[in-house]
Write a protein that holds these residues in place. Structure first.
Motif, short mmCIF file in Angstrom:
data_model
loop_
_atom_site.label_atom_id
_atom_site.label_comp_id
_atom_site.label_asym_id
_atom_site.label_seq_id
_atom_site.Cartn_x
_atom_site.Cartn_y
_atom_site.Cartn_z
N ALA A 266 0.84 -1.20 0.00
CA ALA A 266 0.00 0.00 0.00
C ALA A 266 0.87 1.25 0.00
O ALA A 266 0.62 2.20 -0.73
CB ALA A 266 -0.91 0.00 1.22
N ALA A 269 2.33 1.59 -3.38
CA ALA A 269 1.31 2.11 -4.30
C ALA A 269 1.17 3.62 -4.13
O ALA A 269 1.16 4.38 -5.09
CB ALA A 269 -0.02 1.43 -4.05
N GLN A 321 -1.80 -4.61 -8.10
CA GLN A 321 -2.98 -5.40 -7.71
C GLN A 321 -2.68 -6.88 -7.77
O GLN A 321 -3.11 -7.65 -6.92
CB GLN A 321 -4.16 -5.07 -8.60
CG GLN A 321 -4.74 -3.71 -8.27
CD GLN A 321 -6.20 -3.59 -8.62
OE1 GLN A 321 -6.93 -4.56 -8.52
NE2 GLN A 321 -6.62 -2.41 -9.01
N MET A 324 -0.46 -7.69 -4.77
CA MET A 324 -1.19 -7.65 -3.51
C MET A 324 -2.00 -8.90 -3.28
O MET A 324 -2.27 -9.28 -2.17
CB MET A 324 -2.10 -6.43 -3.47
CG MET A 324 -1.32 -5.19 -3.18
SD MET A 324 -2.34 -3.77 -3.09
CE MET A 324 -3.07 -4.00 -1.51
N GLU A 379 -12.37 -8.07 -4.48
CA GLU A 379 -11.81 -7.64 -5.77
C GLU A 379 -12.62 -8.21 -6.92
O GLU A 379 -12.93 -7.51 -7.89
CB GLU A 379 -10.35 -8.11 -5.90
CG GLU A 379 -9.36 -7.31 -5.10
CD GLU A 379 -9.41 -5.83 -5.39
OE1 GLU A 379 -9.25 -5.43 -6.55
OE2 GLU A 379 -9.65 -5.05 -4.43
N ARG B 81 -4.20 2.87 -3.54
CA ARG B 81 -4.15 1.43 -3.67
C ARG B 81 -5.20 0.93 -4.67
O ARG B 81 -4.97 0.01 -5.41
CB ARG B 81 -4.39 0.78 -2.32
CG ARG B 81 -3.49 -0.39 -2.10
CD ARG B 81 -3.26 -0.69 -0.68
NE ARG B 81 -4.47 -0.70 0.13
CZ ARG B 81 -4.57 -1.39 1.24
NH1 ARG B 81 -3.59 -2.14 1.62
NH2 ARG B 81 -5.65 -1.32 1.98
N TRP B 84 -10.68 -2.88 -3.62
CA TRP B 84 -12.08 -2.70 -3.21
C TRP B 84 -12.26 -2.66 -1.72
O TRP B 84 -13.24 -2.10 -1.22
CB TRP B 84 -12.95 -3.76 -3.88
CG TRP B 84 -13.22 -3.36 -5.27
CD1 TRP B 84 -12.47 -3.65 -6.37
CD2 TRP B 84 -14.25 -2.49 -5.72
NE1 TRP B 84 -12.98 -3.03 -7.48
CE2 TRP B 84 -14.08 -2.32 -7.11
CE3 TRP B 84 -15.31 -1.85 -5.10
CZ2 TRP B 84 -14.93 -1.53 -7.87
CZ3 TRP B 84 -16.16 -1.07 -5.86
CH2 TRP B 84 -15.96 -0.91 -7.23
#
Lengths: 487, 225
Positions: A266, A269, A321, A324, A379, B81, B84
């Motif tokens: 995070a 990012a 993504q 992660m 997600e 980030r 969701w």
């Protein structure tokens, strides 16, 4: 079979727990049973031998008494033996009664035999030939040809004249004694057998009771593996406390590591995307058509920089993504109520797309579960539903059903009434690990990330045409897989 | 329209402040969650833009505290980030929309317009009151479908009044939402703007869209069509 980040095979925890030829219970039961049978067998043999010795000693005593009886009533006259009165034991007078009396001397052989022994053939003819010292007794077990067994006792005496020596012998059929021994033996082994069975049952019960905490531990570990529990709870015996405490530490440390990994990503990012946003803000999206400082090369360069910026943004977003979610090679999955997660996503999206007045229709099994990380489910649902809200015109249909015989599978269907995805692009958007810079414009990175996640759970995703007119996304998570695998 | 921007990256915050300022918004910037909370609870804002990754108090906690304080303005979250979990957590906490970094200012403006319009109860991007129609995306006013030229301040005042139809808006409230804090607040300027607006909107004085409520302020009197 799953593999860890170093490529080593990862066995499910339950398999590790039960991965031996014999279970602990079988081992203990086998060892204890062998010991039990050995000691009970030894006890039986010792008791049998003792009883037999005792029976034979009893027989010797009884024969001794018979010899004393003979001695007390016998008279001798010129080498002939006769009895002053009738013998007290009637079996001496009855032919082949099984009790036989003899008076013998080493020099002359048998000098007298009782009426019962008139036709009796001594199994060992040498028995009377051997000289017996005065006052000595000799006991023999004699086996006859006819399988009859006899007990024979001789007693050496010196006659009244102080010169002649005789042997008084009594021979008795041993069958009643052996019958008594056989009865005892039957009774003895029956009892010992009964005791063995009883002890085995008690031992089994004790083993189960003793191993109960281990069973509980195995069940609890399975629950953690299935995602029904977070850690080992409750009290265990102090011998197991060290193990359970360490397991809890291990589980906790794995979760903390996951959390640290996410936080680091995070931060990464944030630290990559914020400068990208700043650069984007500094650059105009297009050079003005006219103006003193605006030339064609300026426009081309500006367009190239903007394109490269967009590309960098897409690559950073997509790879972050992916990274992660690819950290979740954990065997410790959780059980997520899929309908609750769906509700949260729908609430969020209805807020965001409030202007579109989308008619949302859904069929949701409230007990549908997802076995894995809730972030992954979010997600998947978030990206697929966001597309439906974004591209749908006025209607969306969502279905969430559990599948599989054990109900551990999950089927997600999302349909919209938008333009749909062209047939030649339907397969392309589902290619796993499609590079960010080759992604279809407009699909963003959402479906590519969803495909990656679904693939890592060995699930399936299909894009079809919906009856509503738009796209129909069908996602299936299989029931036999509970956790995602590493990429 | 007065906006609050809470973003710890100073360059990005400045870009937002300048970009939104160019679009006629009055913008206050805060560099961390703590000062963001101070601004949000001490002043009235029409909307707030809040980054989720903030020092002192993180974005989600900040939104919760703003909502707990009873503030109802629309909140747009910025997330780096983009997962969701973050978006849903932000929206659950009380935000109304999200934008994933990096972003274009146009995207922020479009989302803001939609949020402001929705907060005022308008479903369509055009606010229509009889012959008057204000397109807040294009920042364009038409009367009887004829475009009317407005200065930036005239537009800002009319937009604010039209987003609060039927409500009495005090001069101080108008000043706060139209001007930056350090501006010399002279209520006479407002009266000049109102007079000019009345002339442009209703030269024949038949509609009388802006009413002066004596001693209290102004009220936009037309009904939504």
């Amino acid at each position: 079979m799953r593999v860890d980040k170093c490529g080593r095979d990862i066995e499910p925890m339950s398999k590790i727990a039960g991965n031996s030829t014999y279970s602990l219970q079988s081992r203990l039961l086998l060892a204890f049973s062998a010991l039990l049978f050995f000691f009970l067998g030894l006890t039986g043999i010792i008791l049998d031998r003792a009883f037999r010795n005792s029976v034979e000693a009893g027989a010797v005593e009884r024969l001794q008494v018979q010899i004393y009886l003979l001695l007390s009533t016998v008279e001798e006259d010129d080498g002939e033996f006769y009895f002053l009165e009738d013998l007290q034991e009637p079996r001496f007078s009855q032919l082949n009664s099984g009790l036989y009396g003899f008076i013998s001397s080493p020099a002359y052989g048998v000098l007298w035999r009782s009426d019962s022994a008139r036709t009796f053939v001594m199994p060992d003819p040498e028995f009377f030939a051997n000289r017996l010292a005065v006052g000595d007794t000799r006991f023999r077990r004699l086996d006859s040809v006819g399988a009859e067994v006899y007990f024979a006792l001789s007693y050496g005496i010196l006659w009244e004249d102080g010169i002649r020596e005789y042997s008084f012998s009594v021979v008795e059929n041993a069958a009643p004694y052996y019958s008594e021994i056989a009865n005892f033996r039957t009774s003895l082994w029956s009892w010992l057998g009964g005791v063995a069975v009883l002890l085995l049952l008690i031992q089994l019960a004790l083993l189960r009771w003793g191993l109960l905490p281990l069973h509980r531990l195995a069940v609890d570990l399975k629950k953690i593996e299935a995602g029904q529990r977070d850690k080992l709870e409750g009290s265990y015996p102090k011998e197991l406390e060290g193990v359970t405490d360490n397991l809890n530490l291990l589980i906790e440390s794995e979760r903390k590591q996951q959390s640290r990994y996410r936080t680091t990503l995070a931060d990464l990012a944030h630290s990559l995307k914020t400068p990208l946003a700043v650069i984007g803000g500094l650059l105009p999206r297009s050079a003005p058509d006219s103006g003193a400082g605006s030339t064609l090369p300026d426009k081309v360069q500006l367009q190239a920089v903007n394109e490269q910026l967009d590309r960098m943004n897409q690559i950073v977003s997509y790879q972050l993504q992916r990274a992660m979610r690819s950290e979740k090679a954990s065997t410790l999955s959780r059980q997520v109520n899929a309908s609750r997660t769906l509700r949260r996503i729908l609430d969020a999206l209805q807020k965001v797309y409030a202007d579109k007045s989308i008619a949302l229709d859904y069929q949701v099994d409230p007990k549908a579960l997802f076995f894995g990380d809730e972030r992954d489910l979010m997600e998947v649902l978030g990206n697929v539903l966001d597309n439906a809200f974004k591209y749908g015109r006025s209607a969306i249909w969502v279905s969430l059903q559990k599948t599989g015989s054990d109900g551990r599978g999950l089927r997600i269907t999302v349909e919209d009434d938008g333009a749909g995805i062209e047939e030649d692009k339907q397969n392309f958007v589902l290619q796993r690990g499609a590079r960010a810079d080759t992604l279809v414009q407009g699909q963003g990175i959402g479906l590519a990330v969803v495909t990656d996640i679904v693939g890592s759970y060995a699930g399936e995703i299909r894009v079809e045409d919906s009856q509503l007119g738009g796209a129909r996304i069908l996602i299936e998570f299989n029931s036999n897989l509970t956790t995602g695998s590493n990429e | 329209m007065r906006l609050l921007v809470v973003e710890d990256e100073s360059l990005l915050r400045q870009q937002l402040e300048q970009g939104l300022g160019r679009e006629g918004y009055v913008v206050d910037g805060a560099e961390d969650g703590k000062s963001g909370l101070y601004y949000a609870t001490e002043y009235e804002y029409d909307a707030a833009i809040i980054d989720l990754g903030l020092p002192e108090i993180d974005g989600i906690a900040l939104i919760r505290q703003i909502r707990a304080d009873g503030r109802q303005m629309p909140i747009l979250i910025l997330t780096a980030r983009g997962d969701w979990q973050d978006k849903v957590a932000g929206l659950d906490a009380g935000a109304d929309d999200y934008v994933v970094k990096p972003f274009q200012l146009e995207e922020i403006l479009a989302r803001l317009n939609a949020l402001l319009r929705r907060a005022a109860g308008f479903a369509k991007p055009k606010l229509e009151f009889g012959p008057l129609a204000l397109d807040i995306s294009a920042k364009r006013l038409t009367v009887n479908e004829q475009a009317v030229d407005l200065t930036a301040y005239e537009y800002k005042m009319l937009e604010y009044l039209m987003l609060h139809p039927g409500q009495v808006i005090s001069k101080s409230e108008l000043t706060e939402h139209l001007y930056a804090q350090d501006y010399d607040r002279d209520s006479n300027v407002l009266e000049v703007f109102v007079r000019r607006l009345r002339q442009k909107l209703d030269p024949d004085q038949t509609l009388r869209p802006i009413e002066t409520v004596r001693g209290q302020g102004y009220r936009f009197n037309l009904n939504v069509t």
